[in-house]
Design a protein around this motif. Structure first.
Motif, PDB file in Angstrom:
ATOM      1  N   VAL A 118      -5.590   0.142   6.125  1.00  0.00           N
ATOM      2  CA  VAL A 118      -6.594  -0.789   5.592  1.00  0.00           C
ATOM      3  C   VAL A 118      -5.894  -1.986   4.954  1.00  0.00           C
ATOM      4  CG1 VAL A 118      -8.561  -1.039   4.028  1.00  0.00           C
ATOM      5  CG2 VAL A 118      -8.167   1.138   5.199  1.00  0.00           C
ATOM      6  N   GLY A 119      -4.853  -1.709   4.169  1.00  0.00           N
ATOM      7  CA  GLY A 119      -4.095  -2.802   3.562  1.00  0.00           C
ATOM      8  C   GLY A 119      -3.409  -3.662   4.597  1.00  0.00           C
ATOM      9  N   ALA A 120      -2.915  -3.038   5.675  1.00  0.00           N
ATOM     10  CA  ALA A 120      -2.270  -3.814   6.741  1.00  0.00           C
ATOM     11  C   ALA A 120      -3.244  -4.792   7.370  1.00  0.00           C
ATOM     12  CB  ALA A 120      -1.706  -2.868   7.796  1.00  0.00           C
ATOM     13  N   ALA A 121      -4.485  -4.349   7.594  1.00  0.00           N
ATOM     14  CA  ALA A 121      -5.496  -5.230   8.183  1.00  0.00           C
ATOM     15  C   ALA A 121      -5.824  -6.381   7.234  1.00  0.00           C
ATOM     16  CB  ALA A 121      -6.752  -4.432   8.508  1.00  0.00           C
ATOM     17  N   TYR A 174       4.487  -4.661   5.171  1.00  0.00           N
ATOM     18  CA  TYR A 174       5.334  -4.649   6.363  1.00  0.00           C
ATOM     19  C   TYR A 174       5.108  -5.857   7.275  1.00  0.00           C
ATOM     20  CZ  TYR A 174       7.638  -2.803  10.550  1.00  0.00           C
ATOM     21  OH  TYR A 174       8.452  -2.635  11.636  1.00  0.00           O
ATOM     22  N   GLY A 175       3.843  -6.129   7.634  1.00  0.00           N
ATOM     23  CA  GLY A 175       3.562  -7.203   8.586  1.00  0.00           C
ATOM     24  C   GLY A 175       4.035  -8.554   8.095  1.00  0.00           C
ATOM     25  N   SER A 402       1.871 -11.613  12.331  1.00  0.00           N
ATOM     26  CA  SER A 402       1.815 -10.979  11.008  1.00  0.00           C
ATOM     27  C   SER A 402       0.906  -9.762  11.035  1.00  0.00           C
ATOM     28  CB  SER A 402       1.324 -11.985   9.956  1.00  0.00           C
ATOM     29  OG  SER A 402       1.217 -11.380   8.692  1.00  0.00           O
ATOM     30  N   SER A 403      -0.299  -9.914  11.571  1.00  0.00           N
ATOM     31  CA  SER A 403      -1.275  -8.824  11.532  1.00  0.00           C
ATOM     32  C   SER A 403      -1.015  -7.753  12.583  1.00  0.00           C
ATOM     33  CB  SER A 403      -2.690  -9.379  11.698  1.00  0.00           C
ATOM     34  OG  SER A 403      -2.797 -10.172  12.855  1.00  0.00           O
ATOM     35  N   PHE A 404      -0.620  -8.128  13.803  1.00  0.00           N
ATOM     36  CA  PHE A 404      -0.489  -7.146  14.888  1.00  0.00           C
ATOM     37  C   PHE A 404       0.581  -6.096  14.599  1.00  0.00           C
ATOM     38  CE2 PHE A 404       0.990  -5.456  18.894  1.00  0.00           C
ATOM     39  CZ  PHE A 404      -0.166  -5.251  19.624  1.00  0.00           C
ATOM     40  N   PRO A 405       1.834  -6.487  14.268  1.00  0.00           N
ATOM     41  CA  PRO A 405       2.833  -5.450  13.978  1.00  0.00           C
ATOM     42  C   PRO A 405       2.452  -4.602  12.771  1.00  0.00           C
ATOM     43  CG  PRO A 405       3.902  -7.567  14.353  1.00  0.00           C
ATOM     44  CD  PRO A 405       2.437  -7.832  14.218  1.00  0.00           C
TER      45      PRO A 405
END
Length: 534
Positions: A118-121, A174-175, A402-405
Motif C-alpha cells: 500500500v505504501g509502495a503504491a 524502495y521505489g 518510481s512506482s512500477f519497481p
C-alpha cells in the motif's frame, strides 16, 4: 550494448510466445533490442554486450552530483533495511520482553510486509507525479517517528498495531530510492551501481546486527537498537531536504509541460495498466519468489543459531554480520557481472548455486563454520538480488520508473509476508537433536527445504521471462505528460517511453472546413477526405 546490425525476429507478444522467445534467447549471448530510427520506425536487431570495463572507470563516469543522488538513495534504502531488521534479528529478545512466542513476534514481520505494498503504491505514484524529493522526505521522517512509537508500545497488541502502520510507510522507500539513485547512472555503469545499491539492504542488516551486538542480550536492550534506527531514518529525511529534485525528473517535466493536462496522470496510469498488465503480473510473481528467497534464508537465521546451534547472543550476532558481509560482496560483484553476462543468466546461476550450498549452510556446528557457510550462501542469495534494481528499472514502462519497481516489489513482499511466521511455526512444531543432545526446534531443516524450493522457482520463472538489458529510458517524459489532451488521438504504446501524438490543430480544422466547402466547386468526396486526414 553494441549493435551488430544483424536483424532479429520482433519482440514476441503474448505470454506463451514471450516464454518461448525468452527461453531461446537465454542461450544466445547476444541481446535482442528494438531500435527506433529518426523517422520513428522500429526495427529489431541483435546487440553484442560490451566487455566488462574496469569498475573504477565505471565509477568515474558518475559526476559529483550523480554520486550525491546515488548516496542519498543508498542511505535511504539502508536505513529502511535497518528499521526492518531491528525487529527480525531481535525476535528472541522481544519474545522474552512481551512474554510470548517467537511465532507471535514474527506476526509483526507479517503485518509489516503486508502493508508495504500500500505504501509502495502511495509513495511510488507520488514520486512519479510530483518528484522524488518531498515524498521521500516525508516518508523517512514518519518512519523514524514510528520506530520511536514502537519503543513506547506497552502491550504486545500496541506493538503489533504500530508495526502494521510502520509497514505502510516503509513500503514507500524502495521505489523512490532506486529511481533517484539509478536514473542518473550512465548505461555502462548500471549493473555495477545496481549491485551496490541493492546491498544497502544487506548493509542495513549488518548495521542492525552490529547494534544488537553492542547492546548485549538483555531482554529490554532491543529498545536501544530501535532508537538508533529512528535516528538514522529521520537523519536521512532531513539530509534529503538539502538536495534538489532529480535533474532528470525536472528536465523531463519541463519538456512535457506543454502537453500536461489535469487528470492526464491518472489517464496515463490506466493506459499503462491496460497495456502492461501481463508484465506487471510477471514482475509480481518474480518478486514474490525473491522476497521469499531473502526472508526465508535470513529473517530466522539468527534465531536458528541461538536455538538449534546453541550459540550465545554475541556469537550469533558476529556470524550474522559476516553472513551479510557476504551478501554485500556477492550483490556488488554479480550485479556488475550482469552487465556483460546478462540479467537473467546471472540470476539463474546464483539461484542454482545457492541451492547446492544448502547442506553446507545448515549442517555445520560452531560460530566459525556457520560464519563461513553463511557468507557464501548469502553471497549468491543477494548476488541474485543485486541484479533486481536495474532489471526492474529496465523492464518498467519508462514513465513509471518510481512506482512500477516499488509496487511490484512490495506486492511480492505482501504475498511473501508470512514467510518468517511460516518458518517459525513449522520449526517450533518439529524438533531435532542438537550437538549437546537436547531436543531443539528444527529451524535448519525448515529453512533448507523452503530455500531449495524457492531457488528452483526463481530459476524457472526467470528463464521464461523478458529481459531488456541496456534499454535507454532517460528521455522519457514523466507520467501524465505522455498522453495528449482531448481532441487528439493516441497512437502506439507507453512501453516505448512515449505515446505517439496525432493532434488536429484549430487552423487545420478550419482548413478542412474550407476544403469541404470547395468540394462543391469540383473536389470529389475522396479528395475532401484526404485533405481532412492531412
Amino acid at each position: 550494448m553494441e549493435s551488430t546490425h544483424e536483424p532479429a525476429d520482433p519482440v514476441a507478444k503474448g505470454v506463451l510466445a514471450t516464454a518461448r522467445q525468452s527461453w531461446h534467447d537465454l542461450f544466445n549471448f547476444k541481446q535482442r533490442i528494438e531500435v527506433i530510427n529518426e523517422r520513428g520506425e522500429t526495427t529489431t536487431e541483435w546487440a553484442r554486450p560490451v566487455p566488462l570495463r574496469n569498475p573504477i572507470s565505471l565509477l568515474a563516469q558518475l559526476s559529483a552530483r550523480d554520486w550525491l543522488f546515488f548516496i542519498v538513495g543508498l542511505a535511504a534504502w539502508s536505513a529502511d533495511a535497518f528499521d526492518f531488521h531491528a525487529l527480525s534479528i531481535q525476535q528472541v529478545k522481544l519474545a522474552k520482553y512481551y512474554n510470548t512466542s517467537k511465532t507471535d513476534v514474527s506476526t509483526a514481520i507479517t503485518l509489516t510486509l503486508l502493508l508495504r505494498s500500500v505504501g509502495a503504491a502511495m509513495f511510488g505514484l507520488a514520486g512519479d507525479r510530483w518528484g522524488r524529493k518531498w515524498p521521500m522526505v516525508f516518508n523517512m521522517i514518519v518512519l523514524g517517528v514510528l520506530q520511536i512509537a514502537t519503543i513506547y508500545a506497552s502491550t504486545f497488541s500496541q506493538f503489533l498495531a504500530v508495526r502494521a502502520l510502520f509497514g505502510l510507510f516503509m513500503g514507500g522507500v524502495y521505489g523512490n530510492a532506486i529511481a533517484m539513485a539509478l536514473e542518473h547512472s550512465p548505461p555502462d555503469a548500471r549493473g555495477l551501481m545496481s549491485g551496490i545499491l541493492q546491498q544497502g539492504y544487506s548493509f542495513g542488516y549488518v548495521c542492525a546486527a552490529c547494534a544488537n551486538l553492542g547492546v548485549g542480550g538483555a531482554a529490554d536492550s532491543w529498545k536501544t537498537v530501535f532508537w538508533i534506527a529512528a535516528g538514522l531514518s529521520i537523519g536521512v529525511g532531513l539530509i534529503r531536504c538539502f538536495f534538489p529534485e532529480s535533474r532528470q525528473f525536472l528536465e523531463a517535466r519541463k519538456a512535457g509541460k506543454a502537453h500536461a493536462r489535469p487528470g492526464a496522470f491518472w489517464k496515463e496510469t490506466k493506459m499503462m495498466l491496460a497495456q502492461e498488465w501481463k508484465l506487471c503480473i510477471y514482475c509480481i510473481i518474480l518478486m514474490t519468489w525473491f522476497n521469499y528467497y531473502s526472508h526465508t534464508s535470513q529473517d530466522s537465521y539468527t534465531t536458528f543459531m541461538l536455538t538449534q546451534k546453541e550459540l550465545n547472543n554475541d556469537g550469533a550476532s558476529r556470524a550474522s554480520i559476516l553472513m551479510k558481509v557476504g551478501a554485500c560482496v556477492g550483490g556488488t560483484i554479480l550485479g556488475y557481472a550482469s552487465q556483460w553476462f546478462g540479467r537473467r543468466r546471472t540470476i539463474i546461476l546464483a539461484a542454482l548455486v545457492s541451492g547446492l550450498l544448502i547442506p553446507a549452510w545448515i549442517l555445520p556446528e560452531g560460530e566459525r563454520s556457520l560464519s563461513v557457510t553463511g557468507f557464501f550462501m548469502q553471497f549468491f542469495v543477494q548476488g541474485a538480488w543485486g541484479v533486481i534494481p536495474i532489471h526492474l528499472n529496465e523492464l518498467s514502462p519508462p514513465a513509471f520508473r518510481s512506482s512500477f519497481p516499488g509496487l511490484t516489489y512490495q506486492i511480492g513482499n505482501m504475498i511473501s509476508s508470512p514467510s518468517a511466521q511460516i518458518v517459525n511455526a513449522i520449526s517450533e512444531s518439529h524438533f531435532v537433536t542438537s550437538r549437546s543432545g537436547d531436543r531443539v526446534e528444527a529451524y535448519g531443516p525448515t529453512m533448507g527445504i523452503a530455500t531449495a524450493i524457492i531457488a528452483t522457482g526463481i530459476a524457472v520463472t526467470t528463464a521464461f521471462g523478458p529481459e531488456k538489458r541496456g534499454r535507454e529510458f532517460e528521455k522519457a517524459l514523466p507520467a501524465g505528460m505522455n498522453v495528449v489532451p482531448e481532441g487528439s488521438e493516441v497512437v502506439g504504446d507507453l512501453e516505448r517511453g512515449h505515446a505517439k501524438q496525432v493532434e488536429v490543430a484549430d487552423s487545420e480544422k478550419g482548413a478542412a472546413k474550407e476544403a469541404e466547402a470547395g468540394s462543391a466547386e469540383g473536389d470529389d468526396a475522396k479528395g475532401s477526405e484526404e485533405i481532412r486526414k492531412e
